[in-house]
Design a protein around this motif. Structure first.
Motif, PDB file in Angstrom:
ATOM      1  N   ALA A 297       0.700  -1.300  -0.060  1.00 18.06           N
ATOM      2  CA  ALA A 297      -0.204   0.003  -0.128  1.00 18.06           C
ATOM      3  C   ALA A 297       0.939   1.259  -0.010  1.00 18.06           C
ATOM      4  N   ALA A 298       1.965   1.159   0.833  1.00 22.98           N
ATOM      5  CA  ALA A 298       2.942   2.416   0.665  1.00 22.98           C
ATOM      6  C   ALA A 298       3.651   2.568  -0.645  1.00 22.98           C
ATOM      7  N   GLY A 301       0.952   4.242  -2.680  1.00 27.08           N
ATOM      8  CA  GLY A 301       0.821   5.578  -2.367  1.00 27.08           C
ATOM      9  C   GLY A 301       1.870   6.448  -3.072  1.00 27.08           C
ATOM     10  N   SER A 305       1.557   9.531  -5.800  1.00 27.62           N
ATOM     11  CA  SER A 305       2.124  10.792  -5.643  1.00 27.62           C
ATOM     12  C   SER A 305       2.950  11.354  -6.851  1.00 27.62           C
TER      13      SER A 305
END
Lengths: 329, 297
Positions: A297-298, A301, A305
């Motif tokens: 998930a990181a 993310g 970005s």
């Protein structure tokens, strides 16, 4: 305090007559600026601190994308794993699907939303009086309900047994569909609902922009015998072009961030329609809540970005080449 | 408000018809939900959902208000975060937007970038979650529902767009009279900004009223569940049952222990109704209040 002095005065050496080192001169002049602007800075200070903590501090957490996170070791203590966290995204068979869905849906939302809102705002701008308010209020209603409620409304339409859509289809002799278990309809349902929810707000933003246009232009055009369509094309549209471009660029910045609420509540988060409803954000949320997969998930993310930033900077660059005035920055 | 000349009645008639159709289509889903909530459960299972109730019943609302503890608590939480959040957020947004609207403010460009960069780039969900829970210790607090929404760049953009239009001579003359920035801001700028503040206040309060995402992330204590999270839970329980493979079991369960169809819709209305009723009263500020920057004269 008196009038604001031109900034150049401060960058000149002081009236001491002696030459000071450039660094010192800079520090002194910067200090003066700080002093002079301290009250305005103080006003902005709470906001600055807030943004630092809530928005900038988590950016440090982006390094999590390259780490194997463990709660007991914290963000900084956790072990480096390089690009391993990104592997799942490109190896998983869902990867292509969720990226494609995210990009295509967002692109269709931007295009559909912008074109419809512009059209409605232009037409609204032709009208005057009480009715305009009635239309605006009505179009605005969906904007003011939560995506959860949109899920409820979706239920009212798409429910297999009781749904209104099946009732309607029944009148014309079409067998009921179990909409939540099908894939194709969602390609149309999602953009339509997105449009339904957001059209009031986007229309208002353009409409507000149009009412800000100096009426002299229209008067002059009328004297020259311009038709309403000509005025739309030659006056209204060019003058609100910067607004269109700003909103478009901002939209592009979120092209890889999906509308989580829409894609989570409307299709009910049920498996069978995932091929056409699942987007990166819902996928990550599931990975997080069902599998507790913080690392993937990181990584996602991080990608969102970076891609968002690159998209905006590129779009802005292109706009700047074409029309410097309209660029966002 | 609209200065266009050369209005011709026949084509306006066409435009009006067009808008009436658009508005009807937009309002139709609301009508459907209201109708379901007012239909008797028997009629629902017999005829399905309809735009007009086949058999009227206020039973759903009676059930909703009969044992109102959970609902009332949800209301309490939602009202609390909406009021506190909106006031704080308005103040913070205005205090940030005002310096940005001052062209003679030395750090204008840097601060503008500082604010709007967060619109384009952020740490993402995970670092945000870790920050909120591990560092700020906000899990299961009302602050977790209030803080994240306090300062949005888009709202700053709207506020700045409005402030840009306030004539700078007012500020200059106030300075000549010896007023300092704080006084100018609180006694001159804020009162002049009523339309923008009303517009933003409404937008922000709707954000808080409809808040479910942070609640989903940070709240699992029953004491702090806002309305929307309550609805999420009912929706997901109902969907879980409706889509479970054991359809017969699910049907029994659905009618036994979960809100019936009309009750669910009634709850949706009770949860979103108050804000939808408030909205038209603020409508008059909207066009004046919303001006997104960089519209050149």
């Amino acid at each position: 305090m008196g009038k604001p002095e031109p900034a150049e005065l401060h960058t000149l050496p002081g009236n001491t007559g002696r030459r000071q080192p450039a660094v010192l001169r800079w520090v002194i002049s910067e200090f003066r600026h700080l002093r002079k602007n301290r009250e305005l800075l103080l006003l902005a200070l709470p906001g600055i601190l807030f943004k630092l903590v809530i928005a900038y501090f988590p950016m440090v957490g982006l390094i999590l994308a390259f780490k194997f996170f463990r709660y007991d070791e914290g963000i900084f203590g956790s072990r480096w794993v390089g690009l391993q966290n990104f592997e799942f995204l490109f190896k998983a068979q869902d990867a292509f699907r969720i990226i494609r869905n995210t990009l295509l849906y967002n692109f269709s939302y931007i295009i559909l939303g912008t074109v419809s809102a512009l059209l409605l705002a232009l037409l609204l701008n032709e009208l005057s009086g009480r009715l305009v308010k009635v239309y605006q209020t009505t179009m605005f209603l969906p904007f003011f309900i939560s995506m959860v409620i949109v899920g409820y409304i979706g239920n009212a339409f798409f429910d297999f047994q009781n749904g209104y859509l099946n009732t309607l289809l029944g009148y014309v002799g079409i067998d009921p569909h179990n909409w939540y278990l099908e894939t194709t309809p969602w390609i149309f349902i999602l953009p339509l609902v997105s449009l339904w929810k957001g059209i009031g707000f986007s229309t208002l933003i353009y409409y507000a922009g149009m009412t800000g246009i100096n009426p002299d232009y229209y008067e002059a055009a009328t004297l020259d015998g311009a038709t309403r369509v000509q005025m739309m094309r030659r006056i209204t549209l060019p003058l609100i072009r910067p607004l269109i471009i700003i909103l478009f660029i901002l939209g592009l910045g979120n092209i890889i961030r999906g509308d989580f609420g829409l894609h989570y509540f409307l299709p009910n988060n049920v498996g069978p329609n995932f091929p056409t409803t699942d987007i990166i954000d819902t996928y990550v949320y599931r990975a997080l809540t069902k599998l507790g997969d913080i690392n993937s998930a990181a990584a996602v993310g991080f990608l969102q970005s970076v891609v968002g930033l690159i998209t905006v900077v590129t779009a802005n660059y292109v706009v700047r080449k074409i029309d410097d005035d309209s660029a966002l920055f | 408000m609209n200065m266009n000349t050369a209005k011709s009645a026949p084509s306006n008639f066409g435009i009006n018809v067009f808008f009436i159709i658009v508005c009807l289509m937009i309002a139709l889903p609301f009508l459907l939900v209201i109708s379901i909530s007012l239909t008797s459960e028997d009629a629902l299972s017999q005829f399905g959902y309809n735009l007009l109730p086949k058999a009227w019943s206020f039973e759903a609302y009676r059930i909703v208000f009969e044992k109102p503890t959970t609902l009332l608590r949800g209301y309490g939480v939602t009202i609390l975060i909406t009021v506190i959040g909106t006031l704080l957020s308005l103040l913070l947004t205005a205090m940030m937007a005002y310096p940005l609207s001052r062209r003679d403010f030395r750090y204008n460009r840097q601060l503008t970038f500082f604010v709007f960069f967060t619109m384009l780039f952020n740490g993402g969900l995970i670092p945000f979650y870790i920050l909120m829970t591990q560092y700020l210790h906000l899990k299961n607090t009302l602050a977790a529902l209030i803080i994240p929404g306090l300062l949005s760049p888009f709202n700053i953009m709207i506020m700045k767009g409005f402030l840009d239009k306030i004539s700078k001579e007012i500020i200059e003359s106030a300075k000549v009279d010896g007023a300092r920035e704080f006084r100018i801001f609180f006694q001159i700028i804020l009162p002049l900004s009523t339309p923008a503040l009303a517009t933003l206040g409404l937008l922000i309060s709707f954000g808080y009223w409809n808040e479910w995402f942070n609640a989903l992330l940070f709240i699992d204590n029953d004491k702090f569940i806002p309305l929307q999270l309550l609805l999420v839970r009912i929706l997901s329980q109902a969907d879980f049952l409706a889509n479970s493979p054991m359809a017969e079991v699910s049907d029994k369960l659905k009618y036994a222990s979960f809100p019936t169809l009309s009750v669910r819709m009634a709850m949706a209305i009770v949860a979103s109704g108050p804000m939808l009723l408030i909205f038209p009263f603020f409508q008059k500020y909207f066009v004046k209040g919303i001006t997104v920057g960089s519209l050149k004269e």
